[in-house]
Each structure stands twice: as structure tokens, then as C-alpha cells.
Design a protein around this motif. Sequence first.
Motif, PDB file in Angstrom:
ATOM      1  N   TYR A   1       0.867  -1.187   0.000  1.00  0.00           N
ATOM      2  CA  TYR A   1       0.000   0.000   0.000  1.00  0.00           C
ATOM      3  C   TYR A   1       0.898   1.231   0.000  1.00  0.00           C
ATOM      4  O   TYR A   1       1.278   1.729   1.052  1.00  0.00           O
ATOM      5  CB  TYR A   1      -0.904  -0.031   1.237  1.00  0.00           C
ATOM      6  CG  TYR A   1      -1.782  -1.246   1.257  1.00  0.00           C
ATOM      7  CD1 TYR A   1      -1.394  -2.392   1.937  1.00  0.00           C
ATOM      8  CD2 TYR A   1      -2.983  -1.270   0.554  1.00  0.00           C
ATOM      9  CE1 TYR A   1      -2.188  -3.529   1.933  1.00  0.00           C
ATOM     10  CE2 TYR A   1      -3.787  -2.398   0.546  1.00  0.00           C
ATOM     11  CZ  TYR A   1      -3.387  -3.530   1.239  1.00  0.00           C
ATOM     12  OH  TYR A   1      -4.158  -4.646   1.226  1.00  0.00           O
TER      13      TYR A   1
ATOM     14  N   SER B   1       2.758   4.932  -0.496  1.00  0.00           N
ATOM     15  CA  SER B   1       2.583   6.377  -0.494  1.00  0.00           C
ATOM     16  C   SER B   1       3.135   6.894  -1.820  1.00  0.00           C
ATOM     17  O   SER B   1       4.091   6.334  -2.366  1.00  0.00           O
ATOM     18  CB  SER B   1       3.348   7.013   0.672  1.00  0.00           C
ATOM     19  OG  SER B   1       2.774   6.632   1.906  1.00  0.00           O
TER      20      SER B   1
ATOM     21  N   THR C   1      -0.871   9.761   0.847  1.00  0.00           N
ATOM     22  CA  THR C   1      -0.499   8.524   1.528  1.00  0.00           C
ATOM     23  C   THR C   1      -1.565   7.437   1.473  1.00  0.00           C
ATOM     24  O   THR C   1      -1.292   6.304   1.878  1.00  0.00           O
ATOM     25  CB  THR C   1      -0.140   8.811   2.992  1.00  0.00           C
ATOM     26  OG1 THR C   1      -1.274   9.432   3.611  1.00  0.00           O
ATOM     27  CG2 THR C   1       1.047   9.741   3.090  1.00  0.00           C
TER      28      THR C   1
ATOM     29  N   SER D   1       6.669   4.971  -2.377  1.00  0.00           N
ATOM     30  CA  SER D   1       7.371   4.324  -1.282  1.00  0.00           C
ATOM     31  C   SER D   1       6.436   3.290  -0.702  1.00  0.00           C
ATOM     32  O   SER D   1       5.302   3.601  -0.340  1.00  0.00           O
ATOM     33  CB  SER D   1       7.759   5.355  -0.228  1.00  0.00           C
ATOM     34  OG  SER D   1       8.412   4.738   0.850  1.00  0.00           O
ATOM     35  N   ASP D   2       6.917   2.072  -0.659  1.00  0.00           N
ATOM     36  CA  ASP D   2       6.084   0.937  -0.292  1.00  0.00           C
ATOM     37  C   ASP D   2       6.509   0.430   1.076  1.00  0.00           C
ATOM     38  O   ASP D   2       7.698   0.248   1.323  1.00  0.00           O
ATOM     39  CB  ASP D   2       6.278  -0.157  -1.357  1.00  0.00           C
ATOM     40  CG  ASP D   2       5.248  -1.244  -1.268  1.00  0.00           C
ATOM     41  OD1 ASP D   2       4.875  -1.770  -2.328  1.00  0.00           O
ATOM     42  OD2 ASP D   2       4.838  -1.580  -0.140  1.00  0.00           O
ATOM     43  N   SER D   3       5.547   0.155   1.942  1.00  0.00           N
ATOM     44  CA  SER D   3       5.873  -0.309   3.291  1.00  0.00           C
ATOM     45  C   SER D   3       6.613  -1.642   3.289  1.00  0.00           C
ATOM     46  O   SER D   3       7.270  -1.996   4.258  1.00  0.00           O
ATOM     47  CB  SER D   3       4.600  -0.436   4.122  1.00  0.00           C
ATOM     48  OG  SER D   3       3.696  -1.302   3.478  1.00  0.00           O
TER      49      SER D   3
END
Lengths: 114, 113
Positions: B30, B32, B51, B93-95
Motif C-alpha cells: 500500500y 505512499s 499517503t 514508497s512501499d511499506s
Amino acid sequence: DVKVTQSSRYLVKRTGEKVFLECVQDMDHENMFWYRQDPGLGLRLIYFSYDVKMKEKGDIPEGYSVSREKKERFSLILESASTNQTSMYLCASSLSGMSNQPQHFGDGTRLSIL
Amino acid sequence: GDSVTQMEGPVTLSEEAFLTINCTYTATGYPSLFWYVQYPGEGLQLLLKATKADDKGSNKGFEATYRKETTSFHLEKGSVQVSDSAVYFCALSDSTNAGKSTFGDGTTLTVKP
């Protein structure tokens, strides 16, 4: 405001030299990054560090190494410079553990290898 | 893996024209989403971010909406100025990706008086 400072804006070195590019950030960020930027190729990640003395290879690590002895400083080393390493080098930092945090960039070092 | 595809440039507009720069992405988690701007001779700086789905980021007259259904984050501005001439990068930017970001190739915008 976060400040990321790269030691040189322009640098000219000779083939075979060992070259050091320095980067310092003043916001206690855990993550630091080195990229190179070439026309038509966008940003390419060379190395990434997520903590002191910790490093991870990026997409194009060959011919480079890095050093992170202190949290605020991240150095990129060209072990034996070659002409194909002529490029713009960008350093960045970010907070760790949070994907919603942006990266903060320095102004870049334009490196020429003759 | 993650990827970001940006509209190819260069883009040349007259002052006060409407700007759209397209950006689509693929991501495993998920992400941002971000737009960065790079003025001549400088590094990248954050322009805006979103985000979660349906969030709208805005700054300096620029806007972008996080569209999960179309996996897009298009940058828009209603009336560009000469000072908006720069290179624009879309990024995610990926968690799941340990703090790293994936960048598009950049779109060069030139605004003529």
C-alpha cells in the motif's frame, strides 16, 4: 528544515583514482541513499543504509562502496574511478519505518572522470 | 516488483497553460505516492504527496489525487509560470520495501513566456 549537504558541487578526477563523495544530514534520519542521475536513465540507486554500519546494495553497486560510521554521514567511494562513472551523484535521507516519509536530497555532485 | 511509469517528455507549454503530467504505478503493498521537482543545478525536492487512496496532495498550485482504481497519480496545475520550468519525478514508497523509493524517469517541463 532538513538539510542534506554534499561536500562538493563539482569534482574532476582521473581514471584509476580512488574518489570519495561525502554526504551529511542534520535531522537524525536513519535512512541514507546514494543515487546517480544520467540523462535518459532517471535516478538509479547505488547503495542504501538504514543504520550506522549497515548497508544494502541498490540497483547498480558495481564499482562503488559505501561507509557509514556515524549516523549523520554517508560516504560513497569509487574504488578505481572509470570514465563511465562520470555522472551526477545525489545523496538523500529519510526517516525509517514509515513509507509516508519523503526523501530529502542534497544538491548533487557533478563528477567528471578524465 | 514496484514500478512507476511517467509520461514521456519533454513538455513545452506557454505561460498560463494547463499542465498535466501522467503517472501510473504498480506496487505490491500500500504505497505512499510523491511528486518531486528538480530545478536546474539542484537536487530533488518534495512537491507534494498522498499517503492513501483518494487523498489529494497540493502545493504551489500543483495538485495530484491518489487513484487506487486506476493506479494513477497525475500531476496538474491550472496555470503554469516560467518559474515552473524543471524536471518532475513521480515516486512511490512501499511499506514492504524497507524505506526505499521507486522513481519514474522524470518529465522535463519548459514554460515559455
